[in-house]
Design an enzyme around this catalytic site. Structure first.
Site, mmCIF file in Angstrom:
data_model
loop_
_atom_site.group_PDB
_atom_site.id
_atom_site.type_symbol
_atom_site.label_atom_id
_atom_site.label_comp_id
_atom_site.label_asym_id
_atom_site.label_seq_id
_atom_site.Cartn_x
_atom_site.Cartn_y
_atom_site.Cartn_z
ATOM 1 N N LYS A 214 2.281 -1.848 -3.352
ATOM 2 C CA LYS A 214 2.928 -3.152 -3.549
ATOM 3 C C LYS A 214 2.144 -4.028 -4.514
ATOM 4 C CE LYS A 214 5.910 -3.760 0.426
ATOM 5 N NZ LYS A 214 6.346 -4.627 1.507
ATOM 6 N N LYS B 126 11.145 5.858 -1.574
ATOM 7 C CA LYS B 126 11.773 5.335 -0.353
ATOM 8 C C LYS B 126 12.879 4.332 -0.686
ATOM 9 C CE LYS B 126 10.256 1.994 2.324
ATOM 10 N NZ LYS B 126 9.644 1.081 3.288
ATOM 11 N N LYS C 16 14.179 -2.239 0.853
ATOM 12 C CA LYS C 16 15.056 -3.411 0.716
ATOM 13 C C LYS C 16 14.571 -4.419 -0.311
ATOM 14 C CE LYS C 16 13.547 -5.067 5.109
ATOM 15 N NZ LYS C 16 12.147 -5.439 4.940
HETATM 16 P P1 ATP Z 1 9.991 -3.793 2.041
HETATM 17 O O1 ATP Z 1 10.732 -3.251 0.893
HETATM 18 O O2 ATP Z 1 10.060 -5.285 2.155
HETATM 19 O O3 ATP Z 1 8.616 -3.235 2.182
HETATM 20 P P2 ATP Z 1 11.228 -1.953 3.754
HETATM 21 O O4 ATP Z 1 12.557 -1.669 3.171
HETATM 22 O O5 ATP Z 1 10.150 -0.966 3.560
HETATM 23 O O6 ATP Z 1 10.764 -3.371 3.299
HETATM 24 P P3 ATP Z 1 10.567 -2.774 6.390
HETATM 25 O O7 ATP Z 1 11.016 -4.046 6.937
HETATM 26 O O8 ATP Z 1 9.171 -2.736 5.877
HETATM 27 O O9 ATP Z 1 11.507 -2.199 5.262
HETATM 28 O O10 ATP Z 1 10.766 -1.680 7.480
HETATM 29 C C1 ATP Z 1 11.338 -1.857 8.736
HETATM 30 C C2 ATP Z 1 11.298 -0.564 9.486
HETATM 31 O O11 ATP Z 1 12.231 0.333 8.914
HETATM 32 C C3 ATP Z 1 9.944 0.117 9.430
HETATM 33 O O12 ATP Z 1 9.739 0.784 10.614
HETATM 34 C C4 ATP Z 1 10.101 1.082 8.302
HETATM 35 O O13 ATP Z 1 9.234 2.161 8.447
HETATM 36 C C5 ATP Z 1 11.570 1.487 8.460
HETATM 37 N N1 ATP Z 1 12.139 1.827 7.162
HETATM 38 C C6 ATP Z 1 12.338 1.004 6.116
HETATM 39 N N2 ATP Z 1 12.862 1.664 5.068
HETATM 40 C C7 ATP Z 1 13.002 2.941 5.493
HETATM 41 C C8 ATP Z 1 13.490 4.111 4.891
HETATM 42 N N3 ATP Z 1 13.925 4.120 3.650
HETATM 43 N N4 ATP Z 1 13.519 5.246 5.619
HETATM 44 C C9 ATP Z 1 13.102 5.258 6.900
HETATM 45 N N5 ATP Z 1 12.607 4.194 7.525
HETATM 46 C C10 ATP Z 1 12.551 3.050 6.847
#
Ligand code: ATP
Ligand code: LTN
Length: 327
Positions: free
Chosen positions: A111, A192, A195
């Site tokens: 990040k 990945k 969001k």
């Molecule tokens: P950011 O982009 O802000 O880092 P993020 O999309 O990674 O956010 P988080 O809020 O950090 O999402 O994640 C919430 C939960 O969902 C965590 O347990 C994370 O591991 C899971 N998660 C998020 N994106 C994925 C994904 N693409 N596949 C599986 N699990 C996910």
């Protein structure tokens, strides 16, 4: 009863990855565990946020938790920033975490590369996450694979703290889903689905319209072999689609492979799109109902009362052990 705790940052609109890797695990376990699910809004400000959007997303997160099946009768649902013990405990844990271990966090490395002015909070964020977990003596923390390292840090901090000051924290363990621990970006299936990505073409948001969902899935990047089978190295795009189908249909990957082995990519995509659409439209319908009334507000009020009480007890016990506070 063992305790389970998790949270999803309101740093962007929740995605299919958030549902499959995050929320759905809590839904699956809510019968068996004393379940806590919160909105880690303080985590979201480790990167720049628009205040109006952030406030809206906090409410949307809670409404989506409920719409995805989180039952308020079986879960404690709350907002991190309203409970001051999270940041207080975080400071104490920061003073018991080594620079070396904090510097190993791979998410910070990723990040911070994307930012010009990196906030100190982005670096210390896993320690706040440890406070979120240890404050409530959580036994299990359901997360996607990207968060495993952070839960392990919370574990290490708890073990060290217990050793130094006698047992005070429950040592938590991550709970990683068997299928869907990492849903990939549809346009770049080696990354990945995240969001907070700025390019949204490869991301399915939980609130996307049917038309947008279909468009994004039909445009998913695949390969030129036109043979359906699971191979994450050679066929990341197709493997991602099979994973999504498997996670939403509750079928095993090999069963999905078997079902679609004679199909071409276009038909597979269409079937994946049908399943994603039916899943998300059902969630969206419930979401609208939860957004309309005062349900979210009331749940957060109740959650704050309950968690303040639990957190205060733990925090006071920590102060006592480390020699802080009034004599
Ligand atoms: P950011 O982009 O802000 O880092 P993020 O999309 O990674 O956010 P988080 O809020 O950090 O999402 O994640 C919430 C939960 O969902 C965590 O347990 C994370 O591991 C899971 N998660 C998020 N994106 C994925 C994904 N693409 N596949 C599986 N699990 C996910
Ligand atoms: N860091 C997590 C969100 C998060 C969390 C937590 C998850 C903050 N505190 C405590 C589980 C337990 C993320 O970015 N997904």
């Amino acid at each position: 009863m063992k305790r389970l705790l998790t949270g999803l940052q309101p740093s962007g609109e929740l995605t299919l990855g958030s549902l499959i890797g995050g929320i759905r695990q809590s839904v699956a376990f809510q019968e068996e565990y004393d379940s806590f699910i919160f909105v880690p809004d303080l985590h979201a400000i480790t990167v720049p946020q628009d205040p109006t959007l952030l406030r809206e997303r906090i409410k949307k997160n809670v409404a989506l938790y409920l719409a995805c099946g989180i039952d308020p009768a079986k879960n404690t649902i709350y907002l991190q920033s309203q409970n001051l013990y999270h940041t207080n405990l975080s400071w104490i844990l920061e003073c018991n975490t080594y620079m070396g271990e904090a510097s190993r966090m791979t998410q910070f490395k990723d990040k911070s590369k994307k930012q010009q002015n990196v906030a100190v909070g982005l670096f210390t964020y896993p320690i706040l996450m440890a406070a979120d977990i240890l404050l409530y003596d959580a036994d299990f923390v359901p997360v996607g694979i990207d968060q495993k390292q952070h839960v392990e840090l919370a574990r290490d901090i708890a073990i060290r703290f217990n050793h130094k000051y006698e047992d005070i924290f429950t040592v938590p363990a991550p709970l990683i889903p068997e299928i869907g621990a990492k849903i990939m970006n549809l346009q770049d299936p080696t990354r990945k689905m995240s969001k907070s990505d700025t390019d949204t073409k490869g991301i399915i948001f939980l609130l996307d319209s049917e038309e947008v969902i279909r468009k994004k899935i039909m445009a998913a990047v695949t390969d030129s072999e036109n043979k359906v089978y699971y191979d994450i190295e050679k066929k990341p795009g197709i493997s991602n689609l099979l994973t999504i189908y498997s996670a939403l249909s509750h079928m095993k990957i090999n069963e999905v492979e078997e079902k679609y082995k004679e199909y071409n990519y276009g038909t597979l995509k269409k079937e994946v799109a049908d399943l994603v659409v039916s899943t998300l439209l059902a969630i969206q319908k419930k979401y609208q109902e939860f957004m309309a009334g005062k349900v979210v507000e009331n749940i957060l009020k109740e959650g704050l009362l309950k968690t303040n009480k639990i957190a205060k007890e733990k925090y006071d016990a920590v102060l006592e052990k480390i020699g802080l506070g009034r004599v």
